[in-house]
Motif scaffolding. Structure first.
Motif, short mmCIF file in Angstrom:
data_model
loop_
_atom_site.label_atom_id
_atom_site.label_comp_id
_atom_site.label_asym_id
_atom_site.label_seq_id
_atom_site.Cartn_x
_atom_site.Cartn_y
_atom_site.Cartn_z
N LEU A 142 10.14 8.56 -8.54
CA LEU A 142 11.31 8.66 -7.69
C LEU A 142 10.95 9.24 -6.34
O LEU A 142 10.60 10.42 -6.24
N GLU A 143 11.07 8.40 -5.31
CA GLU A 143 10.77 8.83 -3.95
C GLU A 143 12.01 9.42 -3.28
O GLU A 143 13.15 9.05 -3.62
N SER A 144 11.77 10.26 -2.30
CA SER A 144 12.85 10.80 -1.47
C SER A 144 12.26 11.25 -0.14
O SER A 144 11.04 11.35 0.01
N GLY A 145 13.15 11.53 0.81
CA GLY A 145 12.71 12.07 2.09
C GLY A 145 12.75 11.08 3.24
O GLY A 145 12.61 11.49 4.41
N GLY A 146 12.92 9.82 2.96
CA GLY A 146 12.97 8.85 4.04
C GLY A 146 14.26 8.97 4.84
O GLY A 146 15.32 9.25 4.31
N ARG A 147 14.13 8.76 6.15
CA ARG A 147 15.30 8.81 7.04
C ARG A 147 14.89 8.25 8.39
O ARG A 147 13.74 7.87 8.61
N GLN A 187 11.35 3.14 -6.46
CA GLN A 187 12.27 2.18 -5.83
C GLN A 187 12.10 2.13 -4.32
O GLN A 187 12.60 1.21 -3.68
N GLY A 188 11.44 3.11 -3.76
CA GLY A 188 11.21 3.11 -2.33
C GLY A 188 12.16 4.00 -1.56
O GLY A 188 13.27 4.29 -2.02
N THR A 189 11.70 4.45 -0.40
CA THR A 189 12.53 5.24 0.50
C THR A 189 12.27 4.74 1.92
O THR A 189 11.12 4.52 2.31
N GLN A 190 13.33 4.54 2.67
CA GLN A 190 13.23 3.90 3.99
C GLN A 190 12.92 4.92 5.08
O GLN A 190 13.58 5.95 5.18
N VAL A 191 11.91 4.59 5.87
CA VAL A 191 11.56 5.38 7.05
C VAL A 191 11.74 4.51 8.28
O VAL A 191 11.20 3.41 8.35
N THR A 192 12.51 5.01 9.23
CA THR A 192 12.74 4.28 10.47
C THR A 192 12.37 5.19 11.64
O THR A 192 12.92 6.29 11.76
N VAL A 193 11.43 4.74 12.44
CA VAL A 193 10.93 5.54 13.56
C VAL A 193 11.34 4.88 14.86
O VAL A 193 11.04 3.71 15.10
N SER A 194 12.02 5.65 15.70
CA SER A 194 12.43 5.15 17.00
C SER A 194 11.57 5.80 18.09
O SER A 194 11.07 6.92 17.92
#
Length: 123
Positions: free
Chosen positions: A5-10, A115-122
């Motif tokens: 279980l992944e977490s922390g993506g944002r 299941q994956g965690t999404q990381v979006t870098v601007s």
């Protein structure tokens, strides 16, 4: 197959930092790794950690910026990401396996996935 279980993506602005976590309850595989899948791309290995000696290997694209490590007490895998770039935007996956040779960042070497965690870098 043990669930991860992944977490922390944002969403984060470059250069970050950001830390991803992966809970690996009851997992005893020899190799724990982080993969990512960028939009329109195949899933690719980012970093791998060996339980035997704590050795680590990184893909060239993240070397010097990302750090993979395992909290043995919690059996949790982490990915510390510094100097983030927009091209690091991806879904990040935790994976576990016991391949016959190490290191490997080949997807087929791992049989347990989160299941994956999404990381979006601007920028």
């Amino acid at each position: 197959q043990v669930l991860l279980l992944e977490s922390g993506g944002r969403s984060v602005q470059s250069p970050g930092p950001l830390r991803l976590s992966c809970a690996c309850p009851r997992n005893t595989d020899s190799s724990l790794s982080w993969f990512r899948q960028r939009p329109g791309n195949e899933r690719e290995g980012v970093a791998t950690f060996s339980r035997y000696g704590g050795r680590t290997v990184y893909d060239d694209s993240v070397k010097g910026r990302f750090t993979i490590y395992l909290d043995h007490t919690e059996n949790a895998l982490y990915l510390q990401m510094n100097s983030l770039k927009p091209e690091d935007t991806a879904m990040y996956f935790c994976a576990a396996g016991s391949p016959p040779s190490w290191p490997t960042l080949l997807r087929r070497a791992y049989n347990s996935w989160g299941q994956g965690t999404q990381v979006t870098v601007s920028s």
